[in-house]
Design a protein around this motif. Structure first.
Motif, short mmCIF file in Angstrom:
data_model
loop_
_atom_site.label_atom_id
_atom_site.label_comp_id
_atom_site.label_asym_id
_atom_site.label_seq_id
_atom_site.Cartn_x
_atom_site.Cartn_y
_atom_site.Cartn_z
N ILE A 191 0.64 11.74 -0.42
CA ILE A 191 0.77 12.90 -1.29
C ILE A 191 0.62 14.14 -0.42
O ILE A 191 -0.37 14.28 0.31
CB ILE A 191 -0.29 12.93 -2.41
N ALA A 192 1.59 15.04 -0.48
CA ALA A 192 1.50 16.33 0.18
C ALA A 192 1.32 17.41 -0.88
O ALA A 192 1.96 17.36 -1.94
CB ALA A 192 2.75 16.61 1.01
N ASP A 193 0.44 18.37 -0.62
CA ASP A 193 0.22 19.42 -1.62
C ASP A 193 1.40 20.40 -1.63
O ASP A 193 2.36 20.25 -0.88
CB ASP A 193 -1.12 20.12 -1.39
N ALA A 194 1.30 21.40 -2.49
CA ALA A 194 2.40 22.34 -2.66
C ALA A 194 2.70 23.13 -1.40
O ALA A 194 3.81 23.64 -1.22
CB ALA A 194 2.10 23.29 -3.82
N ALA A 195 1.71 23.22 -0.49
CA ALA A 195 1.91 23.93 0.77
C ALA A 195 2.44 23.02 1.87
O ALA A 195 2.66 23.47 2.99
CB ALA A 195 0.59 24.56 1.23
N GLY A 196 2.64 21.73 1.56
CA GLY A 196 3.20 20.81 2.53
C GLY A 196 2.18 20.08 3.37
O GLY A 196 2.55 19.37 4.32
N ARG A 197 0.88 20.17 3.03
CA ARG A 197 -0.16 19.45 3.78
C ARG A 197 -0.41 18.09 3.13
O ARG A 197 -0.61 18.00 1.91
CB ARG A 197 -1.46 20.25 3.79
N VAL A 198 -0.42 17.03 3.93
CA VAL A 198 -0.70 15.70 3.40
C VAL A 198 -2.17 15.61 3.03
O VAL A 198 -3.05 15.82 3.87
CB VAL A 198 -0.32 14.61 4.42
N ILE A 199 -2.45 15.34 1.77
CA ILE A 199 -3.82 15.27 1.28
C ILE A 199 -4.22 13.83 0.93
O ILE A 199 -5.41 13.57 0.72
CB ILE A 199 -4.01 16.17 0.04
N THR A 200 -3.25 12.92 0.86
CA THR A 200 -3.54 11.51 0.59
C THR A 200 -2.63 10.66 1.45
O THR A 200 -1.42 10.89 1.52
CB THR A 200 -3.30 11.16 -0.89
N LYS A 201 -3.23 9.66 2.10
CA LYS A 201 -2.48 8.64 2.82
C LYS A 201 -3.18 7.32 2.53
O LYS A 201 -4.33 7.12 2.91
CB LYS A 201 -2.47 8.92 4.32
N ARG A 202 -2.48 6.43 1.84
CA ARG A 202 -3.14 5.23 1.33
C ARG A 202 -2.25 4.01 1.54
O ARG A 202 -1.09 3.99 1.14
CB ARG A 202 -3.40 5.42 -0.17
N GLU A 203 -2.78 2.99 2.18
CA GLU A 203 -2.05 1.74 2.32
C GLU A 203 -2.11 0.95 1.01
O GLU A 203 -3.17 0.78 0.43
CB GLU A 203 -2.63 0.90 3.46
N ILE A 204 -0.94 0.49 0.55
CA ILE A 204 -0.86 -0.31 -0.66
C ILE A 204 -0.71 -1.77 -0.24
O ILE A 204 0.21 -2.12 0.52
CB ILE A 204 0.33 0.11 -1.54
N GLU A 205 -1.60 -2.62 -0.72
CA GLU A 205 -1.59 -4.02 -0.30
C GLU A 205 -0.44 -4.77 -0.96
O GLU A 205 -0.33 -4.85 -2.18
CB GLU A 205 -2.92 -4.68 -0.66
N VAL A 206 0.45 -5.30 -0.12
CA VAL A 206 1.54 -6.17 -0.56
C VAL A 206 1.56 -7.37 0.37
O VAL A 206 0.97 -7.34 1.46
CB VAL A 206 2.90 -5.44 -0.53
N ASP A 207 2.25 -8.44 -0.06
CA ASP A 207 2.25 -9.66 0.76
C ASP A 207 3.39 -9.69 1.77
O ASP A 207 3.66 -10.72 2.38
CB ASP A 207 2.29 -10.90 -0.13
N GLY A 208 4.07 -8.58 1.95
CA GLY A 208 5.15 -8.48 2.91
C GLY A 208 6.08 -7.34 2.51
O GLY A 208 5.96 -6.79 1.42
N PRO A 209 7.00 -7.00 3.39
CA PRO A 209 7.87 -5.85 3.10
C PRO A 209 9.06 -6.23 2.23
O PRO A 209 9.69 -7.27 2.42
CB PRO A 209 8.34 -5.43 4.50
N SER A 210 9.36 -5.39 1.26
CA SER A 210 10.57 -5.56 0.46
C SER A 210 11.38 -4.27 0.53
O SER A 210 10.88 -3.22 0.94
CB SER A 210 10.23 -5.88 -1.00
N PHE A 211 12.63 -4.37 0.13
CA PHE A 211 13.49 -3.20 0.05
C PHE A 211 12.97 -2.32 -1.08
O PHE A 211 13.09 -2.66 -2.25
CB PHE A 211 14.92 -3.64 -0.22
#
Length: 444
Positions: A191-211
């Motif tokens: 999530i980047a705020d309205a000024a363009g600064r990233v305020i959230t970086k969160r890994e989402i747990e999945v069992d592998g990569p999908s399209f």
């Protein structure tokens, strides 16, 4: 017509190198464009649209051509200028980004990430920056004349590829986006705020990569589609995906404010593009274009998740072949009434030879087509709101339309309140614009 363009139109060529899809060779700038009808004076901004346009030689798939951004600036009831520019990525310049012998894999990947890929899928504005995007790399920043500034990593905060379909929250001005890749972390939510600064970086747990070409947000949640189309390697030559008949299609729901992801199972298929998602009486409603398998024509579909009980429901809204769904972006994450799509018709060899715009009305359950005349081929439409009027249909729809009668293109302006009526304006563009992908209305 150039020799290359004559070749591009040869029936022996794949569809993305001929007809309305054929690449153009020239970067041009033209001022004071001719207009049929009248450009509404309240339209003051720039329509931008991205798409694949191979710089030289053939490309192996429609998705793989170099990015070219087209822009039309409207102001004071006139079409002030048109320009088109290639996105100068490392690929465009012919830079070899393959790992060098003995090179650390992380270093090689970071170099590819900053190369910009083809940068051919979408173009947006956020925090005063124009960003050209493809989901295999970082976005490329453009200036107001569409010249390439260079890769943009949000001040070093983004170290994965960035989706080409970020979502701007109309309440907070935040830009929500994801990155997916074939190695851990497989899915990252930013999530980047309205000024363009990233305020959230969160890994989402999945069992592998999908399209995961697209996703959605609601007022409280982000919504991810984990499909059976699995990513088997990194982007390069050819498609890096394979369909799995054993992987369960799932939708993940994660609170925007933080918390664990919850997964809900659905019928096999994959989501090409979302129209929108919103919350209603404890249920998340997601609408988008769904295919039963990769490269099978999509149709408009609805998924519903009751968060307390875990019950789900899903089904097709219509059986017409449609894609590129858009809404009034001021409704992103909130209930919406109208969904605008590109309906594909007259398939030959699995490829549509014609398109029309169609509007679905969630209040009535019906839809209406926007007929533009014979041999008119519209692309995705973008909603441009009237200033000061929050009504959902208070605005205009902008679409680049190929005119097969003269082998040229127009920027067509439709009054959203009178969808289905004749266009209020057609801006004659100085050259044909290849049928492409996604665009935005920006106020820079």
């Amino acid at each position: 017509m150039s020799t290359r363009e004559e070749s591009a139109r040869s029936p022996a060529q794949p569809f993305w190198l001929r007809g309305p899809f054929a690449p153009v060779t020239a970067e041009v700038t033209t001022h004071d464009l001719p207009v049929v009808g009248e450009v509404p004076r309240e339209l003051s901004g720039t329509y931008l649209r991205n798409g694949p346009n191979p710089k030289d030689g053939p490309s192996g798939h429609w998705w793989f051509g170099d990015g070219m951004v087209h822009g039309v600036h409207l102001e004071g009831g006139k079409a002030r200028w048109y320009r088109n520019r290639y996105v100068r990525s490392a690929r465009f310049h012919g830079t070899d980004l393959t790992p060098k012998e003995g090179e650390d894999a992380r270093v090689a990947r970071a170099r590819r990430l900053r190369g910009g890929g083809t940068s051919n899928t979408h173009v947006i504005e956020h925090a005063g920056r124009i960003l050209s995007m493809v989901e295999a790399a970082l976005p490329m920043q453009l200036d107001q004349e569409l010249s390439t500034v260079g890769p943009f990593d949000f001040g070093g905060a983004v170290d994965t590829p960035m989706t080409a379909h970020p979502k701007r929250c109309p309440r907070t001005g935040e830009l929500h986006f994801i990155g997916y890749q074939p190695m851990p972390p497989f899915l990252t939510y930013y999530i980047a705020d309205a000024a363009g600064r990233v305020i959230t970086k969160r890994e989402i747990e999945v069992d592998g990569p999908s399209f995961m070409h697209d996703f959605a947000i609601t007022e409280q949640y982000a919504v991810f589609f984990d499909s059976p189309l699995r990513m088997t390697r990194d982007w390069g030559d050819g498609m890096p995906f394979a369909w799995s008949d054993t992987h369960t299609a799932r939708i993940g729901v994660v609170p925007r404010a933080g918390g664990a992801v919850r997964w809900f199972e659905f019928e096999p298929g994959y989501l090409s593009h979302t129209a929108n998602a919103f919350e209603r009486d404890g249920t998340i409603v997601l609408t988008g274009a769904r295919s039963t398998r990769f490269e099978v024509p999509p149709f408009l579909y609805r998924w519903e998740i009751h968060l307390d009980s875990g019950r789900t429901r899903e089904g097709a809204i219509d059986e017409r072949v449609v894609d590129f769904p858009r809404i009034d972006d001021r409704r992103t994450g909130e209930p919406h009434r109208y969904t605008y799509v590109v309906e594909m018709r007259d398939f030959v060899g699995g490829v549509p030879t014609g398109t029309v715009l169609r509007r679905y009305d969630a209040a009535t359950g019906g839809s209406v087509a926007q007929e533009l005349g014979p041999r008119q081929v519209p692309g995705e439409c973008v909603f441009a709101p009237r200033s000061g009027d929050p009504s959902e249909d208070a605005g205009f729809l902008l679409s680049i339309v190929y005119d097969g009668e003269r082998d040229g293109s127009d920027l067509v302006v439709l009054d959203a309140k009178n969808f289905g009526a004749a266009p209020v304006a057609r801006v004659r563009l100085p050259q044909r614009v290849p049928f492409g992908f996604h665009g935005s209305w920006v106020l820079l």
